[in-house]
Structures are given as C-alpha cells and as structure tokens.
Design a protein around this motif. Structure first.
Motif, PDB file in Angstrom:
ATOM      1  N   GLY A 111      38.938  19.905 -15.285  1.00  0.00           N
ATOM      2  CA  GLY A 111      37.786  20.519 -14.642  1.00  0.00           C
ATOM      3  C   GLY A 111      38.164  21.315 -13.393  1.00  0.00           C
ATOM      4  O   GLY A 111      37.316  21.578 -12.551  1.00  0.00           O
ATOM      5  N   GLU A 112      39.464  21.700 -13.285  1.00  0.00           N
ATOM      6  CA  GLU A 112      39.972  22.360 -12.084  1.00  0.00           C
ATOM      7  C   GLU A 112      40.690  23.681 -12.344  1.00  0.00           C
ATOM      8  O   GLU A 112      40.916  24.444 -11.415  1.00  0.00           O
ATOM      9  N   TRP A 113      41.068  23.937 -13.578  1.00  0.00           N
ATOM     10  CA  TRP A 113      41.877  25.113 -13.907  1.00  0.00           C
ATOM     11  C   TRP A 113      41.115  26.004 -14.873  1.00  0.00           C
ATOM     12  O   TRP A 113      40.715  25.550 -15.947  1.00  0.00           O
ATOM     13  N   PHE A 114      40.949  27.280 -14.481  1.00  0.00           N
ATOM     14  CA  PHE A 114      40.166  28.195 -15.298  1.00  0.00           C
ATOM     15  C   PHE A 114      40.791  29.586 -15.286  1.00  0.00           C
ATOM     16  O   PHE A 114      41.377  30.004 -14.277  1.00  0.00           O
ATOM     17  N   LEU A 128      36.146  32.831 -11.660  1.00  0.00           N
ATOM     18  CA  LEU A 128      36.669  31.927 -12.677  1.00  0.00           C
ATOM     19  C   LEU A 128      35.719  31.873 -13.857  1.00  0.00           C
ATOM     20  O   LEU A 128      34.509  31.848 -13.688  1.00  0.00           O
ATOM     21  N   VAL A 129      36.282  31.846 -15.048  1.00  0.00           N
ATOM     22  CA  VAL A 129      35.497  31.725 -16.280  1.00  0.00           C
ATOM     23  C   VAL A 129      35.459  30.239 -16.616  1.00  0.00           C
ATOM     24  O   VAL A 129      36.472  29.659 -17.007  1.00  0.00           O
ATOM     25  N   LYS A 130      34.311  29.627 -16.460  1.00  0.00           N
ATOM     26  CA  LYS A 130      34.223  28.174 -16.611  1.00  0.00           C
ATOM     27  C   LYS A 130      33.714  27.707 -17.975  1.00  0.00           C
ATOM     28  O   LYS A 130      33.444  26.532 -18.150  1.00  0.00           O
ATOM     29  N   LYS A 131      33.612  28.605 -18.942  1.00  0.00           N
ATOM     30  CA  LYS A 131      33.203  28.156 -20.269  1.00  0.00           C
ATOM     31  C   LYS A 131      34.426  27.608 -21.002  1.00  0.00           C
ATOM     32  O   LYS A 131      35.566  27.855 -20.630  1.00  0.00           O
ATOM     33  N   THR A 153      48.374  34.565 -19.914  1.00  0.00           N
ATOM     34  CA  THR A 153      47.120  34.258 -19.230  1.00  0.00           C
ATOM     35  C   THR A 153      47.353  33.781 -17.807  1.00  0.00           C
ATOM     36  O   THR A 153      48.285  33.029 -17.536  1.00  0.00           O
ATOM     37  N   LEU A 154      46.467  34.197 -16.907  1.00  0.00           N
ATOM     38  CA  LEU A 154      46.520  33.797 -15.503  1.00  0.00           C
ATOM     39  C   LEU A 154      45.317  32.927 -15.166  1.00  0.00           C
ATOM     40  O   LEU A 154      44.202  33.188 -15.629  1.00  0.00           O
ATOM     41  N   TYR A 155      45.569  31.891 -14.371  1.00  0.00           N
ATOM     42  CA  TYR A 155      44.552  30.888 -14.049  1.00  0.00           C
ATOM     43  C   TYR A 155      44.325  30.783 -12.552  1.00  0.00           C
ATOM     44  O   TYR A 155      45.201  31.094 -11.747  1.00  0.00           O
ATOM     45  N   GLY A 156      43.153  30.264 -12.195  1.00  0.00           N
ATOM     46  CA  GLY A 156      42.829  29.890 -10.829  1.00  0.00           C
ATOM     47  C   GLY A 156      42.607  28.389 -10.771  1.00  0.00           C
ATOM     48  O   GLY A 156      42.251  27.757 -11.773  1.00  0.00           O
ATOM     49  N   PHE A 157      42.833  27.821  -9.594  1.00  0.00           N
ATOM     50  CA  PHE A 157      42.735  26.385  -9.342  1.00  0.00           C
ATOM     51  C   PHE A 157      41.579  26.157  -8.375  1.00  0.00           C
ATOM     52  O   PHE A 157      41.582  26.678  -7.259  1.00  0.00           O
ATOM     53  N   THR A 158      40.585  25.378  -8.777  1.00  0.00           N
ATOM     54  CA  THR A 158      39.374  25.217  -7.970  1.00  0.00           C
ATOM     55  C   THR A 158      39.622  24.539  -6.625  1.00  0.00           C
ATOM     56  O   THR A 158      38.785  24.635  -5.738  1.00  0.00           O
ATOM     57  N   LYS A 159      40.748  23.881  -6.456  1.00  0.00           N
ATOM     58  CA  LYS A 159      41.042  23.222  -5.185  1.00  0.00           C
ATOM     59  C   LYS A 159      41.748  24.139  -4.191  1.00  0.00           C
ATOM     60  O   LYS A 159      42.036  23.734  -3.066  1.00  0.00           O
TER      61      LYS A 159
END
Length: 166
Positions: free
Chosen positions: A150-153, A161-164, A70-76
């Motif tokens: 609340g920063e990694w999705f 980003l999938v925030k569920k 899985t690959l993630y994005g960081f909201t910051k």
C-alpha cells in the motif's frame, strides 16, 4: 545423492524465499527512514544519461525510463526527498544519474527535477515523487511493484501516483 547436489537443491528454494521476503519489504516508517553510514541511503550506481518518457500500460499512461522500465513513487517520501534507506534501495533502486535526467516524449520537463543522494549521484524526481525501479519487474512494461504494501505506486504523466490495482 552427494552432499554438493543436496546443497544445491536446498539452496534454490531458500533463494526464492529470500527474494520473496525482500519483495514484500515496505513495512513501517522505521524500515525506510533509517540512514546508512554517513546519514544517507546509498543510491544505486548512477546511469550515464537517462530520460523519462511515458508508456501505455494496464494502469493507464505511466512514467518509464529510456528502456521502458516502470518508475514508481513511495508514499512515505517527502516532497522531493527520499525516505528509502539502504535496505529499501536494495529492492527499490533509485533512478539516479550523474548527468541531468531529461524529459522525453509524454513527460513534462517542468515536473522533472533531481535531489542529491551523496557520492555525486542525484535521484530523479517527478512532481513531488523521487523515482524508483522495482527489482521484481523483469521486463520493460512490468508493473509488479504496483500497490505493494500500500506504499508503492506507478507515477502518471501528471506527476501523481496511480493508486488503482491491476
């Protein structure tokens, strides 16, 4: 009980505690914005050739690498630029490659780009998001990093980003 065995028994819970502490990292902007030597975060070792594809998960269709990780994005992060420092990278290794990252099945080549990290490595970005792994994902398909701090999705095929939650 001899002292060697006692030390080994004490080390196991301490190691687990250290890993849990690292997994909980995410904190404030100061935790992720500090630069390492030379002004940039040190990236994970570059892979030889990498491609991005999609996979079905309990969160919907998400981005994964060739191995199904899985690959993630960081909201910051800023669009196309990482804001994850060396301490952050220890828990959230960047998807890096010394060669161009390729768009695989289900992913969109138009959303796939790279950003320079230094030392010849480039981090893959998808949409506006630099891509990361999570060390707490033990097997392909794991999404244990979803929603942490609340920063990694996870990142969807459309680059959002999938925030569920799971």
């Amino acid at each position: 009980m001899n002292s060697t065995r006692r030390k080994a028994l004490l080390a196991a819970p301490l190691t687990s505690l250290a890993l849990l502490t690292l997994a909980a990292c995410g904190g404030g902007a100061a935790d992720h914005g500090a630069a390492s030597e030379g002004g940039a975060a040190k990236p994970a070792k570059p892979a030889k050739t990498v491609s991005i594809k999609t996979a079905d998960s309990e969160l919907g269709t998400i981005l994964v690498d060739d191995s199904g990780r899985t690959l993630y994005g960081f909201t910051k992060d800023k669009p196309g630029a990482s804001n994850c420092d060396a301490d952050c990278i220890a828990v959230w290794p960047a998807l890096t490659s010394s060669k161009d990252v390729k768009a695989g099945p289900g992913s969109k080549a138009s959303l796939l780009k790279e950003t320079k990290l230094g030392e010849g490595a480039e981090q893959a970005t998808y949409g506006d998001w630099p891509l990361y792994y999570y060390v707490g994902d033990a097997t392909p398909g794991d999404v244990n990093g979803q929603g942490l701090d609340g920063e990694w999705f996870v990142v969807a095929a459309d680059g959002k980003l999938v925030k569920k939650t799971v």
